[in-house]
Scaffold this active site. Structure first.
Site, PDB file in Angstrom:
ATOM      1  N   ASP A 215       0.844  -1.193   0.000  1.00 61.14           N
ATOM      2  CA  ASP A 215       0.000   0.000   0.000  1.00 61.14           C
ATOM      3  C   ASP A 215       0.880   1.243   0.000  1.00 61.14           C
ATOM      4  O   ASP A 215       1.878   1.295   0.701  1.00 61.14           O
ATOM      5  CB  ASP A 215      -0.908  -0.002   1.234  1.00 61.14           C
ATOM      6  N   HIS A 310      -8.868  -1.336  -8.674  1.00 56.93           N
ATOM      7  CA  HIS A 310      -8.682  -0.227  -7.739  1.00 56.93           C
ATOM      8  C   HIS A 310      -7.673   0.792  -8.254  1.00 56.93           C
ATOM      9  O   HIS A 310      -7.919   2.009  -8.190  1.00 56.93           O
ATOM     10  CB  HIS A 310      -8.245  -0.766  -6.379  1.00 56.93           C
TER      11      HIS A 310
END
Length: 402
Positions: A215, A310
């Site tokens: 991330d 995403h």
């Protein structure tokens, strides 16, 4: 009024109306290793608050407080003066300065890369009689499809982000600030986050979340790119002096439906995100840092990065350049009453304007992100962080004394 309310009264210089230019060699941008002073010390004072551009520490305590009934502008100013004194001392690894605010929990921990970052919610301006000074960008966030927000864990008049390399230092600092606030502000909500210590695991600046994905790969690099920094910090000449060098922060508690997610085949998870699990590289090839080729297609014409992946929907390229600096942490609070894990991400995103940063991206994600079926947004808040304080100044001084 208790002694803490008088800290710094009359002895602090007024904040310069025009603010200060961002220093190219700002230690808070370079990170704790380059900061002067003892190892692990991140200076508190500066043109912008530490904890915004600072490389993410391993532990975080996030909290919102509401001013107590009757706490006016003068009481809020006294609290921020006392908080500034305490936060600066804590960043040096010292006791907060008031005997009744120190528990001794962090004795011997040293500076521990501790940062304390302060923010104001929309209600802060109303309660202090400063509604006319509330910036338009601090307007309430809209409701997004799929939100299941808990009002008790959302919003707040004041925001505290306390981050450190040592969990004891973070807990100690937040407890000290809460004790100082007694009588002026009460805690509305509190959340605890974690990630891997700096220098371990993934490349610097990224970490694995509880979905197993790296991330932060596409985060802007404010240390290397002044233009990107200007999309994180408020630098416009029209900004009021108290805000120039500050930033807006969106905080979202996002629960991950891990039982469902972990049951998916790896290739399904990678398609939903658009990156490989093993190394974070985009499915279009290369390494974690290789730019995503959103135009790449398979021989049959199907996009390699799915239309609802995403990274496609969140990319600045597909959101008119919308930019945020994400400094989120994971959380794991054990099982819920239904047995499912209460775990996920504390999404913390800094930007110069939520109207051109968070809002367009979240609107797009809410309309079709492949990850949406595996997460639930449970809490939300928006705050504005004033510019940093020079030595002898206190956080928010130009606003509250202006």
């Amino acid at each position: 009024m208790r002694r803490r309310a008088l800290l710094g009264a009359g002895g602090l210089a007024a904040l310069a109306a025009g603010g200060a230019a961002l220093a190219a060699d700002d230690p808070a941008v370079r990170g704790p290793a380059a900061a002067p002073g003892p190892p692990g010390r991140i200076p508190f004072h500066g043109p912008h608050q530490a904890g915004i551009l600072t490389p993410r520490q391993a532990c975080a305590r996030l909290a919102a407080l509401d001013l107590t009934p009757g706490a006016d502008r003068a009481r809020a100013a006294a609290l921020l003066r006392a908080w500034t004194v305490a936060a600066e001392r804590l960043s040096r690894g010292e006791p907060p300065g008031e005997a009744d605010a120190d528990t001794g929990v962090a004795l011997g921990a040293g500076p521990a890369s501790l940062t304390v970052t302060f923010g104001f919610g929309a209600g802060f301006f109303d309660r202090t009689g400063l509604a006319s000074a509330r910036p338009p960008a601090l307007a309430p966030l809209p409701a997004f499809p799929g939100d299941r927000l808990d009002p008790a864990r959302s919003g707040g008049d004041l925001f505290l982000q306390v981050a450190a390399a040592d969990p004891f230092a973070a807990v100690h600092a937040l407890r000290a600030l809460q004790r100082i606030a007694r009588g002026a502000a009460a805690t509305r909500w509190e959340m605890t986050g974690f990630t891997r210590p700096s220098g371990t695991g993934a490349a610097d600046g990224t970490h694995r979340n509880l979905m197993g994905q790296l991330d932060g790969t596409a985060n802007p690099d404010p240390a290397a790119d002044r233009a990107q920094r200007d999309r994180i910090l408020v630098t416009g000449p029209d900004a009021p002096g108290w805000l120039r060098g500050g930033s807006y922060v969106v905080v979202r508690r996002i629960r991950m439906l891990l039982d469902h997610w972990e049951g998916l085949p790896v290739h399904h998870r990678e398609q939903a995100v658009g990156r490989r699990v093993t190394d974070g590289a985009p499915l279009t090839g290369g390494t974690e840092r290789t730019p995503v080729d959103l135009d790449a297609a398979r021989p049959d014409g199907v996009p390699v990065i799915a239309a609802n992946a995403h990274i496609r929907l969140a990319a600045p390229k597909t959101n008119s350049g919308a930019t945020m600096l994400r400094r989120g942490w994971s959380y794991y609070d054990g099982p819920r009453p239904d047995g499912a894990p209460d775990a996920g991400m504390l999404f913390v995103a800094w930007q110069t304007d939520p109207g051109t940063g968070f809002l367009p991206v979240q609107h797009r994600l809410a309309r079709g992100d492949a990850l949406a079926r595996y997460v639930e947004h449970e809490a939300s808040a928006l705050f504005v962080a004033p510019r940093g304080a020079a030595p002898g100044e206190w956080i928010g001084q130009a606003l509250l004394e202006g």
